[in-house]
Design a protein around this motif. Structure first.
Motif, PDB file in Angstrom:
ATOM      1  N   ILE A  93      19.043   8.482   4.609  1.00  0.00           N
ATOM      2  CA  ILE A  93      18.484   7.226   4.136  1.00  0.00           C
ATOM      3  C   ILE A  93      18.071   7.380   2.673  1.00  0.00           C
ATOM      4  CG2 ILE A  93      16.647   5.517   4.442  1.00  0.00           C
ATOM      5  CD1 ILE A  93      16.558   6.255   7.377  1.00  0.00           C
ATOM      6  N   PRO A  94      18.834   6.809   1.741  1.00  0.00           N
ATOM      7  CA  PRO A  94      18.427   6.837   0.336  1.00  0.00           C
ATOM      8  C   PRO A  94      17.264   5.858   0.108  1.00  0.00           C
ATOM      9  CG  PRO A  94      20.791   6.414   0.598  1.00  0.00           C
ATOM     10  CD  PRO A  94      20.143   6.205   1.921  1.00  0.00           C
ATOM     11  N   ILE A  95      16.261   6.311  -0.643  1.00  0.00           N
ATOM     12  CA  ILE A  95      15.096   5.481  -0.952  1.00  0.00           C
ATOM     13  C   ILE A  95      14.900   5.506  -2.468  1.00  0.00           C
ATOM     14  CG2 ILE A  95      12.622   5.154  -0.595  1.00  0.00           C
ATOM     15  CD1 ILE A  95      12.969   6.614   2.099  1.00  0.00           C
ATOM     16  N   VAL A  96      14.926   4.339  -3.081  1.00  0.00           N
ATOM     17  CA  VAL A  96      14.843   4.255  -4.543  1.00  0.00           C
ATOM     18  C   VAL A  96      13.474   3.732  -4.964  1.00  0.00           C
ATOM     19  CG1 VAL A  96      17.317   3.935  -4.809  1.00  0.00           C
ATOM     20  CG2 VAL A  96      15.837   1.925  -4.614  1.00  0.00           C
ATOM     21  N   TYR A  97      13.077   4.130  -6.164  1.00  0.00           N
ATOM     22  CA  TYR A  97      11.812   3.706  -6.756  1.00  0.00           C
ATOM     23  C   TYR A  97      12.065   3.201  -8.175  1.00  0.00           C
ATOM     24  CZ  TYR A  97       9.562   6.390  -3.024  1.00  0.00           C
ATOM     25  OH  TYR A  97       9.153   6.883  -1.805  1.00  0.00           O
ATOM     26  N   TYR A  98      11.542   2.005  -8.475  1.00  0.00           N
ATOM     27  CA  TYR A  98      11.565   1.465  -9.842  1.00  0.00           C
ATOM     28  C   TYR A  98      12.971   1.438 -10.430  1.00  0.00           C
ATOM     29  CZ  TYR A  98       6.707   2.469  -8.942  1.00  0.00           C
ATOM     30  OH  TYR A  98       5.462   2.528  -8.357  1.00  0.00           O
ATOM     31  N   MET A  99      13.933   1.092  -9.596  1.00  0.00           N
ATOM     32  CA  MET A  99      15.317   0.974 -10.047  1.00  0.00           C
ATOM     33  C   MET A  99      16.078   0.132  -9.038  1.00  0.00           C
ATOM     34  SD  MET A  99      16.654   4.831  -9.051  1.00  0.00           S
ATOM     35  CE  MET A  99      18.398   4.448  -9.084  1.00  0.00           C
ATOM     36  N   ALA A 100      17.213  -0.422  -9.459  1.00  0.00           N
ATOM     37  CA  ALA A 100      18.046  -1.218  -8.562  1.00  0.00           C
ATOM     38  C   ALA A 100      18.863  -0.310  -7.661  1.00  0.00           C
ATOM     39  CB  ALA A 100      18.971  -2.126  -9.376  1.00  0.00           C
ATOM     40  N   LYS A 101      19.150  -0.777  -6.467  1.00  0.00           N
ATOM     41  CA  LYS A 101      19.945   0.017  -5.524  1.00  0.00           C
ATOM     42  C   LYS A 101      21.320   0.339  -6.106  1.00  0.00           C
ATOM     43  CE  LYS A 101      17.743  -2.172  -1.506  1.00  0.00           C
ATOM     44  NZ  LYS A 101      17.976  -3.000  -0.300  1.00  0.00           N
ATOM     45  N   VAL A 145      -2.432  -1.025   6.603  1.00  0.00           N
ATOM     46  CA  VAL A 145      -3.383  -0.072   6.005  1.00  0.00           C
ATOM     47  C   VAL A 145      -2.659   1.197   5.569  1.00  0.00           C
ATOM     48  CG1 VAL A 145      -5.361   1.424   6.480  1.00  0.00           C
ATOM     49  CG2 VAL A 145      -5.392  -0.956   7.239  1.00  0.00           C
ATOM     50  N   ALA A 146      -1.756   1.686   6.418  1.00  0.00           N
ATOM     51  CA  ALA A 146      -1.002   2.901   6.089  1.00  0.00           C
ATOM     52  C   ALA A 146      -0.134   2.669   4.858  1.00  0.00           C
ATOM     53  CB  ALA A 146      -0.146   3.325   7.278  1.00  0.00           C
ATOM     54  N   PHE A 147       0.513   1.516   4.776  1.00  0.00           N
ATOM     55  CA  PHE A 147       1.339   1.191   3.611  1.00  0.00           C
ATOM     56  C   PHE A 147       0.490   1.078   2.348  1.00  0.00           C
ATOM     57  CE2 PHE A 147       4.991  -0.933   6.140  1.00  0.00           C
ATOM     58  CZ  PHE A 147       5.592   0.310   6.289  1.00  0.00           C
ATOM     59  N   LYS A 148      -0.713   0.550   2.498  1.00  0.00           N
ATOM     60  CA  LYS A 148      -1.595   0.401   1.337  1.00  0.00           C
ATOM     61  C   LYS A 148      -1.925   1.765   0.729  1.00  0.00           C
ATOM     62  CE  LYS A 148      -6.068  -1.506  -0.102  1.00  0.00           C
ATOM     63  NZ  LYS A 148      -7.295  -2.228   0.346  1.00  0.00           N
ATOM     64  N   ASP A 149      -2.250   2.741   1.578  1.00  0.00           N
ATOM     65  CA  ASP A 149      -2.548   4.092   1.081  1.00  0.00           C
ATOM     66  C   ASP A 149      -1.313   4.727   0.455  1.00  0.00           C
ATOM     67  OD1 ASP A 149      -5.154   3.849   1.958  1.00  0.00           O
ATOM     68  OD2 ASP A 149      -4.798   4.874   3.860  1.00  0.00           O
ATOM     69  N   TYR A 150      -0.160   4.524   1.110  1.00  0.00           N
ATOM     70  CA  TYR A 150       1.089   5.077   0.583  1.00  0.00           C
ATOM     71  C   TYR A 150       1.421   4.472  -0.780  1.00  0.00           C
ATOM     72  CZ  TYR A 150       6.152   5.111  -0.086  1.00  0.00           C
ATOM     73  OH  TYR A 150       7.401   5.212  -0.630  1.00  0.00           O
ATOM     74  N   LEU A 151       1.345   3.148  -0.897  1.00  0.00           N
ATOM     75  CA  LEU A 151       1.696   2.475  -2.147  1.00  0.00           C
ATOM     76  C   LEU A 151       0.719   2.815  -3.263  1.00  0.00           C
ATOM     77  CD1 LEU A 151       2.787  -0.978  -0.720  1.00  0.00           C
ATOM     78  CD2 LEU A 151       4.257   0.705  -1.836  1.00  0.00           C
ATOM     79  N   LYS A 152      -0.504   3.113  -2.911  1.00  0.00           N
ATOM     80  CA  LYS A 152      -1.476   3.557  -3.918  1.00  0.00           C
ATOM     81  C   LYS A 152      -1.025   4.878  -4.533  1.00  0.00           C
ATOM     82  CE  LYS A 152      -6.407   4.527  -4.576  1.00  0.00           C
ATOM     83  NZ  LYS A 152      -7.737   4.592  -3.901  1.00  0.00           N
ATOM     84  N   ALA A 153      -0.546   5.792  -3.703  1.00  0.00           N
ATOM     85  CA  ALA A 153      -0.045   7.079  -4.197  1.00  0.00           C
ATOM     86  C   ALA A 153       1.216   6.874  -5.036  1.00  0.00           C
ATOM     87  CB  ALA A 153       0.248   8.015  -3.026  1.00  0.00           C
ATOM     88  N   VAL A 154       2.079   5.943  -4.616  1.00  0.00           N
ATOM     89  CA  VAL A 154       3.298   5.654  -5.368  1.00  0.00           C
ATOM     90  C   VAL A 154       2.963   5.080  -6.741  1.00  0.00           C
ATOM     91  CG1 VAL A 154       5.363   4.183  -5.440  1.00  0.00           C
ATOM     92  CG2 VAL A 154       4.731   5.356  -3.325  1.00  0.00           C
ATOM     93  N   ASP A 155       1.980   4.190  -6.787  1.00  0.00           N
ATOM     94  CA  ASP A 155       1.573   3.609  -8.072  1.00  0.00           C
ATOM     95  C   ASP A 155       1.002   4.678  -8.991  1.00  0.00           C
ATOM     96  OD1 ASP A 155       1.048   1.192  -9.760  1.00  0.00           O
ATOM     97  OD2 ASP A 155      -1.012   1.868  -9.527  1.00  0.00           O
ATOM     98  N   SER A 156       0.251   5.611  -8.423  1.00  0.00           N
ATOM     99  CA  SER A 156      -0.291   6.713  -9.216  1.00  0.00           C
ATOM    100  C   SER A 156       0.844   7.534  -9.817  1.00  0.00           C
ATOM    101  CB  SER A 156      -1.179   7.601  -8.340  1.00  0.00           C
ATOM    102  OG  SER A 156      -1.615   8.734  -9.055  1.00  0.00           O
ATOM    103  N   TYR A 157       1.882   7.773  -9.022  1.00  0.00           N
ATOM    104  CA  TYR A 157       3.047   8.501  -9.537  1.00  0.00           C
ATOM    105  C   TYR A 157       3.704   7.713 -10.663  1.00  0.00           C
ATOM    106  CZ  TYR A 157       7.903   9.566 -10.130  1.00  0.00           C
ATOM    107  OH  TYR A 157       9.118   9.811 -10.701  1.00  0.00           O
ATOM    108  N   ASN A 158       3.839   6.405 -10.488  1.00  0.00           N
ATOM    109  CA  ASN A 158       4.513   5.586 -11.498  1.00  0.00           C
ATOM    110  C   ASN A 158       3.779   5.637 -12.835  1.00  0.00           C
ATOM    111  OD1 ASN A 158       6.544   3.763 -12.387  1.00  0.00           O
ATOM    112  ND2 ASN A 158       5.106   2.075 -12.193  1.00  0.00           N
ATOM    113  N   GLN A 159       2.463   5.615 -12.796  1.00  0.00           N
ATOM    114  CA  GLN A 159       1.690   5.715 -14.029  1.00  0.00           C
ATOM    115  C   GLN A 159       1.951   7.053 -14.724  1.00  0.00           C
ATOM    116  OE1 GLN A 159      -2.487   4.637 -13.698  1.00  0.00           O
ATOM    117  NE2 GLN A 159      -2.030   3.223 -12.056  1.00  0.00           N
ATOM    118  N   SER A 160       2.021   8.116 -13.936  1.00  0.00           N
ATOM    119  CA  SER A 160       2.243   9.440 -14.537  1.00  0.00           C
ATOM    120  C   SER A 160       3.654   9.564 -15.098  1.00  0.00           C
ATOM    121  CB  SER A 160       1.975  10.543 -13.509  1.00  0.00           C
ATOM    122  OG  SER A 160       2.903  10.494 -12.446  1.00  0.00           O
ATOM    123  N   ARG A 161       4.656   8.982 -14.399  1.00  0.00           N
ATOM    124  CA  ARG A 161       6.037   9.082 -14.892  1.00  0.00           C
ATOM    125  C   ARG A 161       6.220   8.261 -16.161  1.00  0.00           C
ATOM    126  NH1 ARG A 161       8.783   4.240 -13.557  1.00  0.00           N
ATOM    127  NH2 ARG A 161      10.684   5.008 -14.557  1.00  0.00           N
TER     128      ARG A 161
END
Length: 299
Positions: A93-101, A145-161
């Motif tokens: 299962i490919p999963i993309v972040y901040y880009m088009a499929k 709730v689980a997605f909220k915690d996950y997306l918070k971590a993803v947003d933190s990664y996006n800021q760092s990248r």
């Protein structure tokens, strides 16, 4: 169910976010990724290639994580190709972040691709997995709730990248900025719509730098005794500034400058909302600026 998370080493945050999300959503889900700092996870001592191959063989699912920075990394494709070469019934299962499929390389285009930074896509993936593996879905509120915690971590990664890709080595380059520290003189000129130029003001400025910003304080006119400027410096000597004043006329604007003549002269343009005197209404103006170590170089 065992899930292997394939990821670039610089994107450990995303793999870890997935591990915690998956294990929060299912008691029978075990997620593994190579850079897991947990004492019982990750590659550990020994031959790392053999460990990865062993984990790939044990996995039921392979999540392949891609970002704009890692979409062309060969190792993630290698791990996916290794799984396909096993000839076993395994799902990638490919999963993309901040880009088009569509930005993924062609080997992944034949697979169902999901967006790891989109809650709707995550929800779709979750219920597909529940159906495929005949699991029991969690309460929708718990899922959110689980997605909220996950997306918070993803947003933190996006800021760092973004900070790494857009600023590191370019803005703010403290080594270049250090050459600018000290006392300077500045000359601001207004350019009218007809192209005529009018000297706006000449005054001393003080420049220093922090690890994140270049800072300048100018000694202005009576109605704006001092005004600060703050911005960033590139390794090529380009300077982007914003300026403002808390004087009787609340001016603000931006300036784009270039360091020329060694570290003796800075020249560029400015634009913003200001006034030439207390008798003039605040309005949009633009012009040129020269900042020099020696006042005689302001011409």
């Amino acid at each position: 169910m065992k899930i292997f998370i394939s990821h670039a080493s610089s994107e450990q945050i995303l793999a870890d976010a997935w591990k915690h999300l998956l294990e929060d959503l299912g008691a029978n889900i075990e997620a593994w990724y190579s850079d897991d700092p947990d004492p019982d996870g990750g590659i550990g001592p020994g031959k790392w290639r053999e460990k990865i191959e062993k984990e790939l063989q044990k996995a039921d699912l392979i999540f392949a994580l891609f970002t704009p920075e890692s979409k062309n990394r060969p190792w993630i494709y290698f791990e996916s190709a290794y799984v396909l070469g096993m000839g076993k019934n395994k799902t990638i299962i490919p999963i993309v972040y901040y880009m088009a499929k569509e930005e993924l390389l062609s080997p992944m285009q034949d697979l169902s691709i999901f967006c790891g930074d989109d809650e709707a896509s995550l929800t779709d993936l979750y219920y597909r997995l529940v159906k495929k593996y005949k699991g029991t879905p969690v309460n929708p509120k718990l899922l959110k709730v689980a997605f909220k915690d996950y997306l918070k971590a993803v947003d933190s990664y996006n800021q760092s990248r973004l900070a790494e890709s857009l600023f590191h080595g370019h803005f703010h380059n403290q080594h270049t900025a250090a050459f600018l520290q000290g006392n300077w003189y500045s000359k601001w000129t207004q350019i009218a719509e007809d192209g005529s130029q009018t000297p706006f003001e000449v005054h001393p400025v003080k420049i220093w730098t922090t690890p994140e910003r270049l800072r300048i304080v100018g000694e202005g006119k009576d109605w704006a005794d001092h005004y600060p400027m703050e911005g960033v410096v590139s390794s090529e000597g380009y300077i982007a500034l914003s300026y403002w004043s808390q004087g009787e006329i609340p001016i603000c604007g931006t300036a784009l400058l270039k360091l020329i003549g060694g570290n003796r002269i800075i020249r560029g343009t400015w634009q913003g909302y200001t006034a030439a005197s207390l008798n003039q209404g605040l309005g949009f103006m633009a012009g040129e600026v020269v900042i020099a170590r020696d006042r005689n170089d302001l011409s």
